[in-house]
Design a protein around this motif. Structure first.
Motif, PDB file in Angstrom:
ATOM      1  N   ILE A  29       0.846  -1.196   0.000  1.00  0.00           N
ATOM      2  CA  ILE A  29       0.000   0.000   0.000  1.00  0.00           C
ATOM      3  C   ILE A  29       0.886   1.252   0.000  1.00  0.00           C
ATOM      4  N   ARG A  30       1.899   1.228   0.865  1.00  0.00           N
ATOM      5  CA  ARG A  30       2.787   2.393   0.966  1.00  0.00           C
ATOM      6  C   ARG A  30       3.466   2.689  -0.367  1.00  0.00           C
ATOM      7  N   ARG A  32       2.369   2.285  -3.177  1.00  0.00           N
ATOM      8  CA  ARG A  32       1.442   2.897  -4.138  1.00  0.00           C
ATOM      9  C   ARG A  32       1.002   4.292  -3.727  1.00  0.00           C
ATOM     10  N   THR A  33       1.164   4.624  -2.449  1.00  0.00           N
ATOM     11  CA  THR A  33       0.731   5.959  -2.029  1.00  0.00           C
ATOM     12  C   THR A  33       1.917   6.905  -1.875  1.00  0.00           C
ATOM     13  N   ARG A  36       2.503  10.780  -3.129  1.00  0.00           N
ATOM     14  CA  ARG A  36       1.261  11.451  -3.501  1.00  0.00           C
ATOM     15  C   ARG A  36       1.130  12.726  -2.710  1.00  0.00           C
ATOM     16  N   ARG A  37       0.867  13.776  -3.366  1.00  0.00           N
ATOM     17  CA  ARG A  37       0.624  15.015  -2.650  1.00  0.00           C
ATOM     18  C   ARG A  37      -0.606  15.661  -3.231  1.00  0.00           C
ATOM     19  N   ARG A  38      -0.991  16.704  -2.574  1.00  0.00           N
ATOM     20  CA  ARG A  38      -2.132  17.463  -3.037  1.00  0.00           C
ATOM     21  C   ARG A  38      -2.001  17.737  -4.521  1.00  0.00           C
ATOM     22  N   ARG A  39      -3.056  17.488  -5.228  1.00  0.00           N
ATOM     23  CA  ARG A  39      -3.001  17.732  -6.665  1.00  0.00           C
ATOM     24  C   ARG A  39      -2.932  19.218  -6.949  1.00  0.00           C
ATOM     25  N   PRO A 132     -17.647   9.996  -2.173  1.00  0.00           N
ATOM     26  CA  PRO A 132     -17.528  10.723  -0.898  1.00  0.00           C
ATOM     27  C   PRO A 132     -17.516  12.237  -1.067  1.00  0.00           C
ATOM     28  N   ASP A 133     -17.460  12.739  -2.309  1.00  0.00           N
ATOM     29  CA  ASP A 133     -17.534  14.188  -2.498  1.00  0.00           C
ATOM     30  C   ASP A 133     -18.975  14.688  -2.449  1.00  0.00           C
ATOM     31  N   GLU A 293      -4.143   2.216 -10.373  1.00  0.00           N
ATOM     32  CA  GLU A 293      -5.086   2.981  -9.567  1.00  0.00           C
ATOM     33  C   GLU A 293      -5.026   4.433 -10.030  1.00  0.00           C
ATOM     34  N   THR A 315     -14.741  14.134  -9.562  1.00  0.00           N
ATOM     35  CA  THR A 315     -13.551  13.310  -9.394  1.00  0.00           C
ATOM     36  C   THR A 315     -13.952  11.885  -9.086  1.00  0.00           C
ATOM     37  N   LYS A 316     -13.378  10.928  -9.781  1.00  0.00           N
ATOM     38  CA  LYS A 316     -13.680   9.522  -9.502  1.00  0.00           C
ATOM     39  C   LYS A 316     -12.385   8.751  -9.313  1.00  0.00           C
ATOM     40  N   THR A 317     -12.344   7.969  -8.272  1.00  0.00           N
ATOM     41  CA  THR A 317     -11.218   7.067  -8.077  1.00  0.00           C
ATOM     42  C   THR A 317     -11.559   5.763  -8.783  1.00  0.00           C
ATOM     43  N   ILE A 318     -10.702   5.346  -9.694  1.00  0.00           N
ATOM     44  CA  ILE A 318     -11.001   4.117 -10.422  1.00  0.00           C
ATOM     45  C   ILE A 318      -9.774   3.209 -10.472  1.00  0.00           C
TER      46      ILE A 318
END
Lengths: 321, 169
Positions: A29-30, A32-33, A36-39, A132-133, A293, A315-318
């Motif tokens: 998991i780490r 893959r994340t 990552r920062r604020r877009r 969740p938005d 992801e 925004t969609k997480t897919i």
């Protein structure tokens, strides 16, 4: 329902998985994340800001991926099709956009056709959006008693602290909340009858401070729906490439921009036409991407070049398999 | 403000991994039938939560999002598998020979098989109700359906699972 301690079903399920010991997964998991920062919306020189969108009917693909087709029928997971008991209904939720709180549509399954209207309105009042938005703005403690069409009247009966507008709720959100139920109830009922609102079984002159003394009519789509919405894929979807994205937008020069992001990197971007300017029209585009992801962002054009003029986006997480 | 409410996305992943990873994998096993897929689904869900942390911010919301995402993605995986229903091989215990282990393994695959025979919503409601012990309201929220629908799926699913298990014995 009140499950008891020694329910045989509980023991059955517990026993079915009690010896499942997943392998250590945190590192994966780490990995893959990481990073990552604020877009950010500042794309620099490569940013595809589109001045001349008129000719564009399909998709721009980046990174050497072959030309994608503008296909409404391209692959992608078939929505629905499972053995659910009731029909899917459109439930509207509220989300924030560049022009204030607006409605976003989601498909929700129902248990039976007979209760679909009830279920849809109940989901709008106290359910949770898949994305969740989006949210239901109705105060907690609000319950939906009954939604029905009877003798030519479409009515929604609520209960709870909902006559006056709570201090934390803006007027714009209150108005959106009322329209949220009008749109949800009308769509589920398959009718455009104005909605008669009841509070504990009696006509209510107001809901969240908005006048409901008379049955409430459906406001126009351009006034209440989100300026940019993705209808498919839904948030959390697992899809195959090419991914067909559909939605509706009312955007400057009829053009929406999109980015497919992996972590904080934009891996694909493009634009699509959404019919004419300034009224909601459908758009569709196709994205090809390797398994992974992603966050798919669809938004209207940033005509102000980054100054003011907040964008509307969905925004969609897919996951592409 | 509690310490945990200042978690950043990385800390949220670690905290919720430590406390809920195994249980979420087991939940997904109940839904999809095999451990490998379940691990993938749950890892995907943690990655998704990490990306969403800005709008979640609180551990409880993070957990609710994880639950919802695990259920949605498990459903999505099943859909994606489509009609070629995947056979779940009976899980053989690490050290075969002990009869008890075999019995356990057999029973386990029997339950997973029976669950797989249920309509998706019934399976989900049963897993959330009996495995995660969620309240009716929380199940409704997780699945985005009404409480009435939760009730009807629960009672139909319970009856169907019972009769499936009885047929076997």
């Amino acid at each position: 329902m009140s499950p008891t301690e020694h329910d045989p079903i509980r023991e059955l399920l517990e026993s079915a998985v009690s010896d499942v010991e997943p392998a250590y997964g945190l590192d994966r998991i780490r990995a893959r994340t990481a990073g990552r920062r604020r877009r950010t919306w500042a794309w620099g020189a490569g940013g595809a800001v589109l001045a001349t969108a008129a000719t564009v009917a399909a998709v721009v693909t980046l990174g050497g991926v072959g030309p994608a087709t503008d296909g409404g029928s391209a692959a992608g997971p078939a929505a629905g099709g499972s053995s659910e008991a009731g029909p899917a209904r459109t439930v509207y939720f509220v989300g924030d956009t560049g022009v204030g709180p607006r409605l976003f549509a989601e498909k929700h399954d129902t248990a039976s056709a007979a209760s679909a209207l009830d279920e849809a309105v109940e989901a709008a009042v106290s359910g949770t959006a898949s994305d969740p938005d989006y949210r239901s703005p109705w105060p907690s403690g609000t319950t939906m008693q009954r939604a029905q069409v009877s003798a030519g009247v479409l009515s929604v009966d609520l209960s709870g602290p909902v006559r006056d507008r709570p201090s934390g709720l803006s007027r714009a959100t209150a108005a959106a909340a009322v329209q949220q139920l009008v749109w949800t109830a009308q769509d589920a009922a398959g009718s455009r009858l104005p909605v008669t609102f009841l509070l504990d079984g009696r006509r209510s002159d107001a809901l969240l401070g908005e006048s409901t003394a008379r049955p409430v009519v459906r406001a126009s789509a351009d006034d209440v729906l989100a300026p940019v919405q993705v209808s498919s894929p839904e948030d959390g979807a697992v899809v195959t490439s090419p991914v067909t994205v559909t939605g509706s937008a009312s955007a400057f020069e009829g053009t929406v921009q999109w980015e497919l992001e992996a972590g904080n990197t934009v891996v694909r971007r493009g634009y699509a036409t959404a019919g004419e300017c300034c009224t909601l029209s459908p758009y569709t585009f196709t994205v090809r991407a390797p398994a992974g992801e992603y966050t798919l962002v669809v938004h209207d054009e940033d005509v102000s070049d980054g100054e003011g003029n907040p964008m509307s986006r969905d925004t969609k997480t897919i996951t592409v398999r | 403000m509690t310490a945990s409410s200042r978690w950043d996305a990385d800390a949220a992943v670690e905290g919720l991994y430590a406390t809920h990873y195994r249980r979420l994998v087991r939940l997904s096993v109940l839904l999809v039938g095999d451990v490998e897929t379940a691990e993938e689904v749950v890892q995907d869900s943690f990655v998704a939560m990490h990306g969403r942390w800005r709008s979640l911010r609180e551990p409880e919301k993070g957990l609710a999002y994880l639950r919802q995402t695990v259920v949605n993605r498990s459903r999505s995986v099943l859909r994606h598998r489509g009609v070629r229903a995947r056979y779940v091989p009976p899980v053989t215990p690490d050290q075969p020979g002990a009869e008890d282990d075999l019995l356990v393994a057999e029973r386990r695959s029997a339950v997973l098989e029976a669950l797989r025979a249920l309509p998706g919503r019934q399976r989900e409601v049963l897993a959330l109700r009996y495995y995660l012990d969620l309240s009716e309201a929380d199940i409704a929220e997780t699945l985005g359906i009404s409480r009435g629908a939760v009730k009807s799926h629960a009672s139909r699913g319970t009856a169907a699972l019972r009769s499936l298990m009885e047929d076997r014995s």
